[in-house]
Enzyme design. Structure first.
Site, PDB file in Angstrom:
ATOM      1  N   TYR A   1       0.658  -1.041  -0.106  1.00 15.78           N
ATOM      2  CA  TYR A   1       0.004   0.061   0.111  1.00 15.78           C
ATOM      3  C   TYR A   1       0.936   1.315   0.042  1.00 15.78           C
ATOM      4  O   TYR A   1       1.742   1.415   0.556  1.00 15.78           O
ATOM      5  CB  TYR A   1      -0.978   0.206   1.237  1.00 15.78           C
ATOM      6  CG  TYR A   1      -1.735  -1.017   1.187  1.00 15.78           C
ATOM      7  CD1 TYR A   1      -2.276  -1.754  -0.026  1.00 15.78           C
ATOM      8  CD2 TYR A   1      -2.519  -1.357   2.346  1.00 15.78           C
ATOM      9  CE1 TYR A   1      -3.046  -2.794   0.018  1.00 15.78           C
ATOM     10  CE2 TYR A   1      -3.382  -2.479   2.478  1.00 15.78           C
ATOM     11  CZ  TYR A   1      -3.741  -3.085   1.264  1.00 15.78           C
ATOM     12  OH  TYR A   1      -4.693  -4.221   1.285  1.00 15.78           O
TER      13      TYR A   1
ATOM     14  N   GLU B   1     -18.426  -0.002  22.347  1.00 14.95           N
ATOM     15  CA  GLU B   1     -19.501  -0.066  21.514  1.00 14.95           C
ATOM     16  C   GLU B   1     -20.269   1.322  21.425  1.00 14.95           C
ATOM     17  O   GLU B   1     -20.757   1.684  20.490  1.00 14.95           O
ATOM     18  CB  GLU B   1     -20.582  -0.999  21.548  1.00 14.95           C
ATOM     19  CG  GLU B   1     -19.911  -2.602  20.991  1.00 14.95           C
ATOM     20  CD  GLU B   1     -20.740  -3.712  21.368  1.00 14.95           C
ATOM     21  OE1 GLU B   1     -20.724  -4.558  20.315  1.00 14.95           O
ATOM     22  OE2 GLU B   1     -21.502  -3.771  22.156  1.00 14.95           O
TER      23      GLU B   1
END
Length: 409
Positions: A313, A390
């Site tokens: 990348y 979360e």
């Protein structure tokens, strides 16, 4: 917090309302995240993950296109008025790890786990699609939702670009944004920086061939082991002597292998490792110099050397104006305490870099340190024990929506 004078943002009250809307979607966001987490898939073909995404998007006013060479999904939301297109991205794939988190929704697939938070990325982008669909009439342009497989070494973003994700709305995307959850940052904090954000990542391998023999008579053999060992040190010297101290570069030999037992000099030794840089100029220099160093040392030891560098990348480079916009929007949408400038780039890599090579945009980290743990003590991404808060996902949903609404106001 406000952005630069040439980057006006939406009124604070309107942005602040996005977080409340994201919190209303929280149960669905968490439900989808956990469903994907239980059944991780790796690589470019993720049929179960794709099916869950399609089901979660059902009923929204989206134009969807499936990938041709992978299970990628592109969804376009048209605004109430014509205008430019903005792209929001989430990666979908898991890692080959055996999960040891103890979560009630832990992976049910042996040796596979969402250890990099891509399950959270998908869930946040799906909820952002719901949120933005409710505001479609306020958009002057289109939002492209990029659900991308194969980030973990499979160049999934490049595949989607070749298949037209940047033109999915009928015109070239003008701005792009991506979030990555990060367990070692306070929960709910957005951090980014202008310029290099993440490094390039290239893989190298070196095969050193000598002449095998008995361990008691090395003078009758050509031992590749000392040659390979000399290369390990010489590569570090190469970095300090060929690369400017002001141009970060990392060369790590991560694997060295040779031989079968204690009294045999092997014929072959192998090295493998990674190259990380923060500029394409330095990247090109290191890729050119590494084989030269290894070949010269091999010649001095009488060994044949085959050195190969496999391109990975590129550098993930944030557009300065868009990075500033992201921090300004985070301050307005989440509160100033949740917007934190990032001082230094990280030497990990991302294939969102392919998008940012073509479109002005930015990538940012979303802090998701689990409750009861300090950021410095939390298990990091790519650990089989990593946990994410979360509650931070609501901040990510709001940020996706804020970026699109601001760009298409």
């Amino acid at each position: 917090m406000t952005g630069p004078t040439d980057l006006p943002s939406l009124p604070d009250a309107r942005l602040a309302g996005l977080l409340a809307e994201a919190r209303e979607l929280h149960p669905k966001t968490v439900e989808l995240r956990r469903a994907i987490h239980r059944y991780p898939e790796e690589g470019l073909h993720l049929p179960e993950t794709l099916a869950k995404i399609e089901a979660a998007l059902e009923g929204l006013p989206l134009e969807t296109t499936a990938g041709k060479g992978s299970t990628a999904l592109t969804a376009v939301l048209r605004g109430g008025r014509p205008g430019p297109a903005v792209l929001l991205r989430a990666d979908m794939d898991a890692l080959p790890l055996h999960e040891e988190t103890g979560l009630g929704f832990a992976s049910t697939v042996p040796e596979s786990m969402h250890a990099c938070g891509h399950d959270a990325h998908v869930a946040m982008l799906v909820s952002a699609a719901h949120l933005l669909s409710a505001h479609a009439g306020e958009l002057a342009g289109s939002v492209v939702f990029m659900f991308q497989p194969g980030e973990e070494g499979y160049h999934g973003a490049r595949h989607m670009i070749h298949e037209g994700v940047l033109d999915a709305a009928g015109e070239q995307v003008e701005r792009a944004f991506a979030l990555h959850v990060y367990a070692n940052l306070p929960s709910g904090v957005i951090t980014t920086r202008p310029g290099p954000f993440l490094a390039s990542a290239d893989r190298f391998s070196v095969r050193v061939t000598g002449k095998g023999g008995h361990g008691s008579a090395p003078h009758q053999a050509i031992d590749p082991v000392p040659a390979a060992a000399a290369m390990v040190g010489a590569l570090q010297t190469m970095i300090t002597r060929r690369v400017s101290v002001f141009e970060p570069a990392v060369v790590s030999v991560a694997r060295i292998a040779a031989g079968t037992t204690s009294n045999i000099i092997p014929e072959v030794a192998e090295l493998e490792g990674t190259i990380r840089t923060l500029s394409e100029r330095t990247r090109a220099l290191v890729r050119e110099e590494l084989p030269k160093v290894c070949e010269a040392i091999g010649q001095a030891h009488g060994c044949r050397v085959l050195a190969d560098v496999e391109p990975g990348y590129p550098v993930t480079v944030n557009d300065p104006a868009e990075a500033a916009r992201v921090l300004a929007l985070a301050g307005d949408a989440l509160g100033e305490e949740h917007a934190e400038p990032m001082l230094d780039p990280l030497m990990s890599a991302e294939d969102f870099s392919y998008v940012l090579q073509r479109v002005p945009g930015a990538m940012a980290f979303l802090g998701a340190c689990p409750p009861g743990t300090g950021p410095a003590d939390a298990a990091a991404i790519h650990s089989n024990r990593v946990l994410f808060d979360e509650d931070a996902l609501d901040h990510g949903v709001a940020m996706h929506a804020a970026f699109a609404l601001d760009a298409l106001r």
